[in-house]
Design a protein around this motif. Structure first.
Motif, mmCIF file in Angstrom:
data_model
loop_
_atom_site.group_PDB
_atom_site.id
_atom_site.type_symbol
_atom_site.label_atom_id
_atom_site.label_comp_id
_atom_site.label_asym_id
_atom_site.label_seq_id
_atom_site.Cartn_x
_atom_site.Cartn_y
_atom_site.Cartn_z
ATOM 1 N N GLU A 165 20.381 52.283 -56.366
ATOM 2 C CA GLU A 165 19.168 51.589 -55.925
ATOM 3 C C GLU A 165 18.167 51.431 -57.067
ATOM 4 O O GLU A 165 17.445 50.436 -57.125
ATOM 5 C CB GLU A 165 18.546 52.309 -54.732
ATOM 6 N N THR A 166 18.153 52.368 -57.980
ATOM 7 C CA THR A 166 17.277 52.275 -59.145
ATOM 8 C C THR A 166 17.674 51.093 -60.022
ATOM 9 O O THR A 166 16.826 50.436 -60.620
ATOM 10 C CB THR A 166 17.337 53.584 -59.967
ATOM 11 N N ALA A 167 18.958 50.806 -60.079
ATOM 12 C CA ALA A 167 19.452 49.725 -60.935
ATOM 13 C C ALA A 167 19.285 48.339 -60.309
ATOM 14 O O ALA A 167 19.592 47.336 -60.943
ATOM 15 C CB ALA A 167 20.931 49.968 -61.260
ATOM 16 N N ARG A 168 18.783 48.261 -59.106
ATOM 17 C CA ARG A 168 18.650 46.983 -58.394
ATOM 18 C C ARG A 168 17.825 45.964 -59.179
ATOM 19 O O ARG A 168 18.168 44.798 -59.271
ATOM 20 C CB ARG A 168 17.994 47.220 -57.038
ATOM 21 N N ALA A 169 16.708 46.394 -59.716
ATOM 22 C CA ALA A 169 15.825 45.510 -60.490
ATOM 23 C C ALA A 169 15.437 46.249 -61.758
ATOM 24 O O ALA A 169 14.887 47.351 -61.693
ATOM 25 C CB ALA A 169 14.592 45.139 -59.685
ATOM 26 N N LEU A 170 15.745 45.658 -62.886
ATOM 27 C CA LEU A 170 15.434 46.266 -64.171
ATOM 28 C C LEU A 170 14.345 45.455 -64.866
ATOM 29 O O LEU A 170 14.050 44.332 -64.477
ATOM 30 C CB LEU A 170 16.693 46.352 -65.033
ATOM 31 N N ASP A 171 13.767 46.032 -65.888
ATOM 32 C CA ASP A 171 12.665 45.398 -66.578
ATOM 33 C C ASP A 171 12.903 45.457 -68.079
ATOM 34 O O ASP A 171 13.324 46.493 -68.605
ATOM 35 C CB ASP A 171 11.367 46.142 -66.222
ATOM 36 N N HIS A 172 12.638 44.335 -68.754
ATOM 37 C CA HIS A 172 12.743 44.294 -70.210
ATOM 38 C C HIS A 172 11.520 43.558 -70.742
ATOM 39 O O HIS A 172 11.338 42.372 -70.473
ATOM 40 C CB HIS A 172 14.032 43.592 -70.640
ATOM 41 N N ASP A 173 10.687 44.274 -71.467
ATOM 42 C CA ASP A 173 9.457 43.694 -72.042
ATOM 43 C C ASP A 173 8.629 42.958 -70.996
ATOM 44 O O ASP A 173 8.152 41.839 -71.227
ATOM 45 C CB ASP A 173 9.799 42.751 -73.205
ATOM 46 N N GLY A 174 8.482 43.558 -69.830
ATOM 47 C CA GLY A 174 7.649 42.980 -68.786
ATOM 48 C C GLY A 174 8.318 41.900 -67.951
ATOM 49 O O GLY A 174 7.708 41.361 -67.031
ATOM 50 N N VAL A 175 9.559 41.572 -68.261
ATOM 51 C CA VAL A 175 10.294 40.573 -67.478
ATOM 52 C C VAL A 175 11.349 41.298 -66.653
ATOM 53 O O VAL A 175 12.190 42.013 -67.184
ATOM 54 C CB VAL A 175 10.976 39.533 -68.402
ATOM 55 N N SER A 176 11.293 41.102 -65.358
ATOM 56 C CA SER A 176 12.241 41.807 -64.490
ATOM 57 C C SER A 176 13.457 40.934 -64.210
ATOM 58 O O SER A 176 13.379 39.710 -64.249
ATOM 59 C CB SER A 176 11.485 42.230 -63.241
ATOM 60 N N TYR A 177 14.595 41.591 -63.971
ATOM 61 C CA TYR A 177 15.824 40.889 -63.644
ATOM 62 C C TYR A 177 16.636 41.729 -62.671
ATOM 63 O O TYR A 177 16.519 42.946 -62.618
ATOM 64 C CB TYR A 177 16.631 40.538 -64.899
ATOM 65 N N GLU A 178 17.442 41.027 -61.876
ATOM 66 C CA GLU A 178 18.279 41.663 -60.871
ATOM 67 C C GLU A 178 19.505 42.298 -61.513
ATOM 68 O O GLU A 178 20.020 41.788 -62.513
ATOM 69 C CB GLU A 178 18.749 40.640 -59.842
ATOM 70 N N ALA A 179 19.981 43.380 -60.904
ATOM 71 C CA ALA A 179 21.193 44.034 -61.387
ATOM 72 C C ALA A 179 21.956 44.616 -60.203
ATOM 73 O O ALA A 179 21.418 44.745 -59.103
ATOM 74 C CB ALA A 179 20.850 45.119 -62.400
ATOM 75 N N PHE A 180 23.202 44.945 -60.458
ATOM 76 C CA PHE A 180 24.073 45.546 -59.450
ATOM 77 C C PHE A 180 24.866 46.646 -60.138
ATOM 78 O O PHE A 180 25.493 46.418 -61.170
ATOM 79 C CB PHE A 180 25.028 44.487 -58.888
ATOM 80 N N LEU A 181 24.812 47.848 -59.589
ATOM 81 C CA LEU A 181 25.546 48.985 -60.130
ATOM 82 C C LEU A 181 26.550 49.458 -59.090
ATOM 83 O O LEU A 181 26.191 49.709 -57.937
ATOM 84 C CB LEU A 181 24.590 50.128 -60.495
ATOM 85 N N ALA A 182 27.802 49.554 -59.499
ATOM 86 C CA ALA A 182 28.860 50.046 -58.620
ATOM 87 C C ALA A 182 29.729 51.000 -59.417
ATOM 88 O O ALA A 182 29.995 50.772 -60.596
ATOM 89 C CB ALA A 182 29.704 48.900 -58.091
ATOM 90 N N GLY A 183 30.129 52.082 -58.777
ATOM 91 C CA GLY A 183 30.984 53.037 -59.456
ATOM 92 C C GLY A 183 31.277 54.227 -58.570
ATOM 93 O O GLY A 183 31.163 54.142 -57.345
ATOM 94 N N LYS A 184 31.629 55.321 -59.207
ATOM 95 C CA LYS A 184 31.946 56.540 -58.464
ATOM 96 C C LYS A 184 31.201 57.712 -59.075
ATOM 97 O O LYS A 184 31.103 57.835 -60.293
ATOM 98 C CB LYS A 184 33.454 56.794 -58.478
ATOM 99 N N VAL A 185 30.677 58.572 -58.192
ATOM 100 C CA VAL A 185 29.960 59.771 -58.622
ATOM 101 C C VAL A 185 30.830 60.996 -58.365
ATOM 102 O O VAL A 185 31.635 61.022 -57.429
ATOM 103 C CB VAL A 185 28.597 59.925 -57.918
ATOM 104 N N PHE A 186 30.625 62.007 -59.203
ATOM 105 C CA PHE A 186 31.408 63.231 -59.091
ATOM 106 C C PHE A 186 30.709 64.349 -59.845
ATOM 107 O O PHE A 186 29.805 64.118 -60.645
ATOM 108 C CB PHE A 186 32.837 63.022 -59.624
#
Length: 151
Positions: free
Chosen positions: A30-51
């Motif tokens: 959920e943290t990776a949903r929207a990222l920010d670079h130099d004040g410009v935000s962009y959408e993201a999607f993170l998928a994987g496995k935790v252990f």
């Protein structure tokens, strides 16, 4: 189709005793949903496995969950929307977001989470069979679509 960059990703950090692995995975995705670079935000999607990344020997004897911190990890893929992204930039953006979220949820463990790009092959080869799948809920459908072949 949406312009995007796919980055194989490894995240690891210390979690306090009693921390829930599924909750940790949800926090990361959920943290990776929207990222920010130099004040410009962009959408993201993170998928994987935790252990859990337990010390050698703990597979035979379970660690005392109430006694000490445990290492948790995620191996997966981050899809960042939009043109012009670099792997280095996207990893820096997600590292900053994850560090803030993990510290906010679990407190300061003394060292920020390690977040870095890895080889695609390492995600496939090093993810334990028993790891728990997690992904960003209700993400931009095009980001989900471009990431699926990697999963």
């Amino acid at each position: 189709m949406l312009d995007s960059l796919i980055v194989p990703l490894f995240v690891t950090t210390d979690l306090p005793p009693g921390a829930d692995l599924a909750e940790f995975g949800a926090l990361l995705t959920e943290t990776a949903r929207a990222l920010d670079h130099d004040g410009v935000s962009y959408e993201a999607f993170l998928a994987g496995k935790v252990f859990w990344l337990d010390r050698p020997g703990t597979a035979r004897q379970a660690p005392d969950a109430g006694a000490e911190q445990r290492f948790a990890a995620l191996l997966g893929y981050l899809a960042a929307s939009g043109p012009g992204h670099t792997t280095r930039g996207v990893v820096a953006d997600v590292r900053r977001a994850i560090s803030t979220a993990v510290t906010g949820r679990y407190g300061d463990a003394g060292v920020p989470p390690a977040v870095f790009a890895i080889r695609d092959r390492d995600v496939r080869e090093r993810t334990p069979d028993a790891a728990l799948y997690v992904d960003t809920r209700d993400a931009v459908p095009d980001l989900v679509t471009v990431t699926r072949p990697y999963l």
